[in-house]
Design a protein around this motif. Structure first.
Motif, mmCIF file in Angstrom:
data_model
loop_
_atom_site.group_PDB
_atom_site.id
_atom_site.type_symbol
_atom_site.label_atom_id
_atom_site.label_comp_id
_atom_site.label_asym_id
_atom_site.label_seq_id
_atom_site.Cartn_x
_atom_site.Cartn_y
_atom_site.Cartn_z
ATOM 1 N N TRP A 87 0.859 -1.189 0.000
ATOM 2 C CA TRP A 87 0.000 0.000 0.000
ATOM 3 C C TRP A 87 0.891 1.235 0.000
ATOM 4 C CZ3 TRP A 87 -5.497 0.467 1.602
ATOM 5 C CH2 TRP A 87 -6.149 -0.771 1.650
ATOM 6 N N HIS A 147 -2.524 1.683 -8.805
ATOM 7 C CA HIS A 147 -3.294 0.464 -9.033
ATOM 8 C C HIS A 147 -2.714 -0.357 -10.184
ATOM 9 C CE1 HIS A 147 -6.941 2.561 -6.995
ATOM 10 N NE2 HIS A 147 -6.181 1.925 -6.105
ATOM 11 N N SER A 148 -2.192 0.316 -11.194
ATOM 12 C CA SER A 148 -1.605 -0.419 -12.320
ATOM 13 C C SER A 148 -0.359 -1.182 -11.905
ATOM 14 C CB SER A 148 -1.273 0.545 -13.463
ATOM 15 O OG SER A 148 -0.167 1.372 -13.131
ATOM 16 N N CYS A 176 -3.594 7.554 -8.420
ATOM 17 C CA CYS A 176 -4.279 6.308 -8.055
ATOM 18 C C CYS A 176 -4.258 5.308 -9.208
ATOM 19 C CB CYS A 176 -5.713 6.602 -7.613
ATOM 20 S SG CYS A 176 -5.805 7.551 -6.072
ATOM 21 N N ASP A 177 -4.443 5.799 -10.426
ATOM 22 C CA ASP A 177 -4.361 4.902 -11.582
ATOM 23 C C ASP A 177 -2.971 4.289 -11.678
ATOM 24 O OD1 ASP A 177 -6.969 5.434 -12.245
ATOM 25 O OD2 ASP A 177 -6.493 6.844 -13.862
ATOM 26 N N ASP A 220 -8.369 2.885 -1.439
ATOM 27 C CA ASP A 220 -8.660 1.522 -0.980
ATOM 28 C C ASP A 220 -8.745 1.417 0.530
ATOM 29 O OD1 ASP A 220 -8.292 0.198 -3.706
ATOM 30 O OD2 ASP A 220 -6.406 1.282 -3.448
ATOM 31 N N LYS A 227 -2.127 -0.576 -3.482
ATOM 32 C CA LYS A 227 -3.363 0.024 -2.998
ATOM 33 C C LYS A 227 -3.054 1.376 -2.372
ATOM 34 C CE LYS A 227 -5.900 -4.284 -2.408
ATOM 35 N NZ LYS A 227 -6.742 -5.103 -1.502
#
Length: 750
Positions: free
Chosen positions: A31, A74-75, A70-71, A227, A79
């Protein structure tokens, strides 16, 4: 699961943070944990002074940058966890906070009047703002310009229909009253975050306020941007449990952690959260690396230096300093507790409320939960102040939410920001959530507490460094070595005091421990730290009435560490002495934290040596490129030495985080690991179910004893591989063989 914390600011925006995601992912974290993101005061480096909860801070990148970040996270399989601030808003610049501005303009008729925790009757229908100077003629400085009332750089609205006449006349017609900042101690009528006048308390217990303050956060959840959530200072809220239930619904099953500071064996309420942010774990890790034999000589030295007799009894010091805060900078809050009991400004009841708050052993209760702590405080208060017996009787069963909201602030300001700066025998012990009267932990007690955490708080964060720690992990690891060399420390302190003493022995001890712990450090960093520490201690100087001559003498002492040949030589000699054992402690505590029960949090940059001091020093820019370069070199097969580069710590951090991420089946249990032999007490270790952490403790004593000698460890019949060196071991193995390359080992069963 693990987290890596990034401090997002105007100097390190979300777009900057996106550039380090590859490093975070390669390091092994699962994270990425972000500091507050909502629109804050311009230039705010921390973000806890939100002025507009409906948008992402433009200075931190804005909404588009958050989406991009965030994209990108996440990719990469990462998180996103974000810190949120429900307790208060920033009001330093009223024109920037539309809700506060509206309250100032329209008073109790404002649609936002109920958003803020204001006691209107106590202000005779006006909101008191402590912005004026000391002079009785300060109001003469008021002007009316552009339809606003102004006091130097401060701007305030003028209520409709109240224009005309002198600036004083206009002021007297407003829904607010400008008062001297010195009146904040007893006469404010709005709740603040601690004693910060520019952070006004919110009433998120009101459903409308909750929805309005969390609208943007809800969008983050609905759109899948975040998340998980981290809640700042829940103890300031009227009903933390009710708030967290509402937040859990908003979070839609996403995990929530709370900045709840647990004291000793205190148990957290049954809230819908994963656990705390980890301050309760920090001291457990540190103290197993402190030599208990250093307690007696360091205590004796502290007592000798302490002209105020504050070193002998920690609990008595805590009571005195909390009481001083309750009678001083938080007097307004204590008086409001009394007013809400319907007792006006009864001085005896205020005395009793302050006494109870000073004796409360935890930050707050959540009645009926935690009643035993209140009962303990009542018993102690009755014993210490029998003259208040009738007042205590009158308070029986009547102390509710307002008292509970107040006690946490009194604890924080009285202990974290005051007593910690006065109790200085070993300053590495004075950390948030810690009890510095507890000097050291045996391996047996360490294991008992870890097993307890595995049972009670398996998903709580654990931490070693944060933006709130008084000293970062490696600064403390170095200071802990002083417990092994108390005589050498005493000689050093006597020498520098004789040359550049400035009349406050306790503070001098604190400063020189911190200097040596953080060395090498710049003059500017150490001067800023010394000034803050001295004013927080509040013994020889202070924030409200600084003693300029004392502060000049103290500054000269810090300068001597750079300019005086003898003092600099002493600092460098002691620093060199603790370098190697301090590094051993630093690697050991890092490995234990990363593998122990809970969710380890890595503060930005702490994968290398982290020798920061208190905020804002711990928010300095991080050399991510340097850490990434070291990690790439290690991944190519390089085995670094334990040196000033911090590469060995990058090795330990990355291998531990990757193991937790890639092999969760190795972290299902907790079993202590002991060594057999004459130096067995110098090993601290545990087996998490296939992942084994081993670390050296008390390295100075170990070296003086000639090393590990015949001490052995039984690794069982299965082969284990050291993730740090690649070497394999099995059966009864000499500890010297396992730890011949590094003072720590990360073993994995085949």
């Amino acid at each position: 699961m693990s987290t890596y914390r990034l401090q997002i600011s105007p100097a390190f925006t979300l777009r900057d943070a996106a550039q380090v995601l590859d490093h975070v992912q390669r390091l092994g974290a699962e994270w990425v944990y972000l500091s507050p993101l909502l629109q804050a005061e311009p230039g705010s480096m921390h973000g806890y002074d939100v002025v507009d909860p409906h948008r992402v801070d433009e200075g931190r990148g804005g909404a588009a940058a958050l989406h991009e970040f965030c994209d990108a996270a996440h990719s990469r399989g990462l998180k996103v966890l974000v810190d949120i601030v429900p307790n208060h808003m920033g009001v330093a610049t009223p024109a920037l906070n539309a809700w506060w501005w509206d309250v100032l303009a329209h008073g109790q008729e404002s649609r936002y009047a109920s958003y803020f925790d204001i006691d209107w009757p106590f202000g005779d229908g006006r909101l008191r703002l402590p912005v004026l100077g000391d002079s009785p003629d300060e109001l003469d400085a008021l002007t009316v310009e552009g339809g606003e009332l102004r006091y130097y750089d401060h701007r305030f609205p003028i209520a409709p229909g109240t224009e005309g006449g002198s600036p004083r006349d206009v002021h007297d017609r407003q829904h607010y009253e400008l008062v001297s900042w010195r009146r904040a101690d007893a006469e404010l009528n709005y709740r603040r975050f601690f004693a910060v006048n520019t952070l006004a308390g919110l009433r998120v217990e009101d459903a409308r306020v909750f929805e309005d303050t969390h609208r943007e956060i809800r969008r983050w959840v609905d759109e899948g941007l975040v998340d998980g959530l981290r809640v700042d200072h829940p103890d300031g809220l009227r009903e933390p449990g009710g708030y967290l239930e509402r937040l859990a619904e908003l979070a839609q099953g996403r995990p929530v952690w709370v900045e709840k500071i647990l004291e000793g064996d205190e148990v957290m309420p049954d809230w819908p959260t994963q656990g705390t942010t980890g301050y309760d774990a920090l001291g457990i890790f540190d103290r197993v690396f402190v030599d208990p034999t250093g307690e007696e000589p360091l205590t004796a030295l502290a007592v000798e230096l302490d002209e105020r007799d504050e070193t002998q009894d920690w609990q008595a010091l805590v009571h005195r300093r909390k009481r001083a805060v309750a009678d001083g900078i938080l007097r307004s809050e204590v008086l409001r507790v009394v007013r809400e009991l319907g007792e006006g400004t009864d001085a005896e009841l205020a005395d009793a409320v302050a006494e109870l708050a000073a004796w409360l052993p935890v930050y707050r209760t959540y009645l009926p939960f935690g009643r035993e702590h209140l009962e303990e405080a009542v018993a102690a208060a009755r014993d210490s102040r029998p003259d208040l017996a009738e007042a205590f009787d009158a308070l029986e069963g009547r102390l509710g939410h307002r008292f509970e909201q107040t006690t946490g602030a009194i604890m924080a300001k009285g202990v974290e920001d005051n007593a910690f700066y006065r109790y200085t025998r070993l300053v590495s012990l004075t950390e948030v959530g810690g009890d510095p009267s507890e000097f050291a932990l045996s391996p047996e007690e360490f294991h008992r507490r870890q097993a307890d955490r595995a049972r009670r708080l398996p998903e709580s964060l654990t931490t070693l460094s944060t933006h709130d720690t008084k000293r970062s992990e490696d600064t403390r690891a170095r200071i802990n070595v002083l417990a092994e060399v108390p005589d050498r420390w005493e000689r050093f302190l006597r020498t520098v005091r004789e040359r550049v003493g400035f009349g406050d022995g306790s503070l001098e001890s604190l400063l020189w421990q911190s200097v040596v712990g953080a060395w090498p450090a710049s003059r500017e960093r150490l001067q800023a730290y010394a000034l803050k520490a001295a004013r927080e201690a509040g013994a020889s100087t202070g924030w409200t009435d600084p003693d300029e001559s004392f502060e000049a003498a103290m500054a000269a002492a810090i300068d001597a560490a750079f300019d005086d040949e003898r003092v600099r030589a002493e600092v460098e000699a002691l620093s060199a002495l603790i370098d190697e054992p301090g590094a051993s402690n630093g690697l050991g505590v890092k490995l234990l934290q990363l593998l122990a029960p809970g969710v380890p949090d890595v503060y930005q940059g702490s994968e290398r040596w982290e020798r920061s001091l208190v905020d804002p020093d711990n928010r300095r820019p991080v050399e991510f490129d340097a850490a990434a370069g070291l990690l790439a070199h290690i991944d190519e097969g390089w085995q670094p030495d334990v040196d000033s580069s911090g590469a060995a710590k990058v090795l330990v951090t990355s291998r531990a985080l990757r193991l937790r991420r890639d092999r969760p089946e190795l972290f299902t249990t907790y079993r202590p690991v002991y060594a057999d032999g004459p130096r067995g007490g110098h090993l601290i270790g545990f087996d998490r179910g296939g992942a084994i952490a081993l670390a050296t403790r008390l390295p100075v004593g170990l070296a003086e004893a000639g090393g590990w000698g015949p001490t052995v460890i039984d690794l069982g019949d299965d082969t284990v591989r050291d993730e740090l060196t690649g070497r394999e071991h099995r059966g009864r193995t000499p500890v010297a063989d396992v730890l011949d390359r590094y003072p720590v080992a990360l073993l994995v069963r085949r």
